[in-house]
Design a protein around this motif. Structure first.
Motif, mmCIF file in Angstrom:
data_model
loop_
_atom_site.group_PDB
_atom_site.id
_atom_site.type_symbol
_atom_site.label_atom_id
_atom_site.label_comp_id
_atom_site.label_asym_id
_atom_site.label_seq_id
_atom_site.Cartn_x
_atom_site.Cartn_y
_atom_site.Cartn_z
ATOM 1 N N PRO A 304 4.643 -9.606 -0.594
ATOM 2 C CA PRO A 304 4.471 -9.597 -2.049
ATOM 3 C C PRO A 304 5.750 -9.137 -2.745
ATOM 4 C CG PRO A 304 3.559 -7.606 -1.126
ATOM 5 C CD PRO A 304 4.038 -8.428 0.044
ATOM 6 N N THR A 305 5.803 -9.363 -4.059
ATOM 7 C CA THR A 305 6.936 -8.845 -4.823
ATOM 8 C C THR A 305 6.902 -7.320 -4.861
ATOM 9 O OG1 THR A 305 6.923 -10.830 -6.179
ATOM 10 C CG2 THR A 305 8.079 -8.921 -7.070
ATOM 11 N N ALA A 306 5.702 -6.775 -5.017
ATOM 12 C CA ALA A 306 5.549 -5.316 -5.045
ATOM 13 C C ALA A 306 4.133 -4.967 -4.605
ATOM 14 C CB ALA A 306 5.819 -4.781 -6.441
ATOM 15 N N MET A 307 3.951 -3.710 -4.187
ATOM 16 C CA MET A 307 2.633 -3.289 -3.720
ATOM 17 C C MET A 307 2.492 -1.779 -3.951
ATOM 18 S SD MET A 307 0.931 -4.138 -0.043
ATOM 19 C CE MET A 307 2.119 -3.201 0.884
ATOM 20 N N THR A 308 1.329 -1.369 -4.416
ATOM 21 C CA THR A 308 1.073 0.039 -4.700
ATOM 22 C C THR A 308 -0.240 0.469 -4.063
ATOM 23 O OG1 THR A 308 2.259 -0.072 -6.803
ATOM 24 C CG2 THR A 308 0.698 1.745 -6.540
ATOM 25 N N PHE A 309 -0.245 1.646 -3.439
ATOM 26 C CA PHE A 309 -1.468 2.254 -2.941
ATOM 27 C C PHE A 309 -1.972 3.249 -3.984
ATOM 28 C CE2 PHE A 309 -0.790 0.225 0.917
ATOM 29 C CZ PHE A 309 -1.792 0.518 1.836
ATOM 30 N N LEU A 310 -3.259 3.221 -4.239
ATOM 31 C CA LEU A 310 -3.859 4.141 -5.208
ATOM 32 C C LEU A 310 -4.993 4.912 -4.549
ATOM 33 C CD1 LEU A 310 -3.545 1.052 -6.892
ATOM 34 C CD2 LEU A 310 -3.327 2.823 -8.645
ATOM 35 N N ARG A 311 -5.224 6.126 -5.058
ATOM 36 C CA ARG A 311 -6.306 6.973 -4.569
ATOM 37 C C ARG A 311 -7.359 7.115 -5.665
ATOM 38 N NH1 ARG A 311 -3.571 11.281 -3.581
ATOM 39 N NH2 ARG A 311 -3.433 11.112 -1.300
ATOM 40 N N ALA A 312 -8.627 6.991 -5.235
ATOM 41 C CA ALA A 312 -9.714 7.181 -6.197
ATOM 42 C C ALA A 312 -9.927 8.672 -6.444
ATOM 43 C CB ALA A 312 -10.989 6.543 -5.674
ATOM 44 N N THR A 313 -9.887 9.092 -7.694
ATOM 45 C CA THR A 313 -10.147 10.484 -8.074
ATOM 46 C C THR A 313 -11.261 10.509 -9.108
ATOM 47 O OG1 THR A 313 -8.598 10.539 -9.939
ATOM 48 C CG2 THR A 313 -7.684 10.930 -7.727
#
Length: 326
Positions: A304-313
């Protein structure tokens, strides 16, 4: 304007004649001609053409379909005696004609597979009636095509009963198939059925470049239609136009390259997946290191061009870290 009804009995007793026209069938893998459909055009005693559809409709309802078909098969058998061919001729017959001893004898006397009998799905017949007839016909060396497939209400029943060598998709399904997902899905489904049931699929009525390319993409084996050639008098030197052969070969090369790329991508996926599983199975790896391994493998596979991991809070999604952008 109403048209005069042809008296088939009178026509049969007054030197009945047919003109023959030939339309080629092309292998969509190469563009080579693999057979011809023979179109029979009845004429009167003065050699004036009669309306084809009206003629054969009247022959059926007046009870002379088998007698007419007997003449057709006889004329084509005679043609084959003077023109030995290396590919088959496809001819349309009424289903009742398959039980006629004379027709069976003429088909059986020709070279095996030289005549392919097309029986239409539009016919008013049912599987339990035609199945024993088809079994006998096949035992005598007959080769069968199911014509107009997709136009009737019991196509699958007839497909099972006939167990044809060829299935011809009706023009109504092929027309503008590149524009309609439903048509493409139907063609693809029958193409998959052809692989499992052992018949060759023919797209009937291809008239445009887009229809041709769509049929190739969906795995159709054989094509027929005005885009290749119109029916004409017999010409032993006929071949597909050069631009058609070029289109077929170019598209097949593109599909071959695409398949090779897909195979390479699958091999790459298996390699990265195996390495990822090894990383995740390491008991010394921290949760952060496992997460980074997942992210790195995903990034290499999907690119991909970019990728982000996120955490559920409790307050919503919060970014953990990213690749490709800040």
């Amino acid at each position: 304007m109403s048209l005069p009804v042809v008296d088939i009995a009178q026509w049969l007793y007054s030197e009945p004649q047919f003109d023959l026209a030939f339309q080629p069938l092309l292998a969509l893998s190469s563009g080579n001609i693999i057979g011809f459909e023979v179109l029979t055009r009845p004429v009167d005693r003065n050699h004036r053409p009669l309306l084809v559809e009206s003629f054969f409709h009247e022959a059926s309802i007046q009870g002379h379909a088998v007698a007419v078909d007997r003449l057709i098969v006889g004329q084509i058998t005679k043609f084959l005696q003077g023109h030995p061919l290396s590919y088959p001729l496809f001819i349309n017959l009424h289903p009742d004609s398959l039980t006629d001893p004379d027709i069976q004898s003429m088909v059986g006397s020709s070279q095996h597979g030289a005549i392919v009998i097309e029986i239409t799905e539009r016919g008013n017949w049912f599987g339990d009636i035609v199945e024993p007839v088809m079994q006998t016909f096949r035992n005598q060396g007959g080769t069968v095509a199911l014509d107009d497939f997709g136009t009737g209400y019991s196509g699958l029943e007839k497909l099972v009963a006939v167990r044809p060598n060829f299935v011809k998709l009706d023009r109504s399904i092929i027309a503008q198939c590149h524009m309609y997902p439903v048509k493409r899905n139907l063609i693809a489904s029958v193409s998959h059925m052809a692989e499992f049931l052992g018949f060759q699929l023919i797209a009937e009525g291809i008239e445009t470049r887009e229809e041709l390319l769509t049929c190739i993409d969906l795995g159709v084996a054989i094509g027929q239609g005005y885009y290749f050639a119109r029916p004409s008098a017999w010409n032993p030197g006929v071949q597909a136009p050069n631009h058609v052969i070029h289109e077929i070969q170019r598209r097949q090369n593109e599909l071959l390259e695409s398949s090779a790329q897909n195979l390479m991508a699958w091999d790459s996926f298996r390699l990265h997946w195996s390495l990822l599983m090894e990383s995740l199975a390491d008991p010394q790896a921290t949760p952060h290191e496992r997460l980074m391994a997942i992210m790195a493998s995903t990034f290499r596979l999907l690119q991909p061009t970019a990728m982000t991991f996120l955490r559920a809070t409790k307050k919503g999604l919060a970014p953990v870290f990213s690749l490709g952008h800040s």
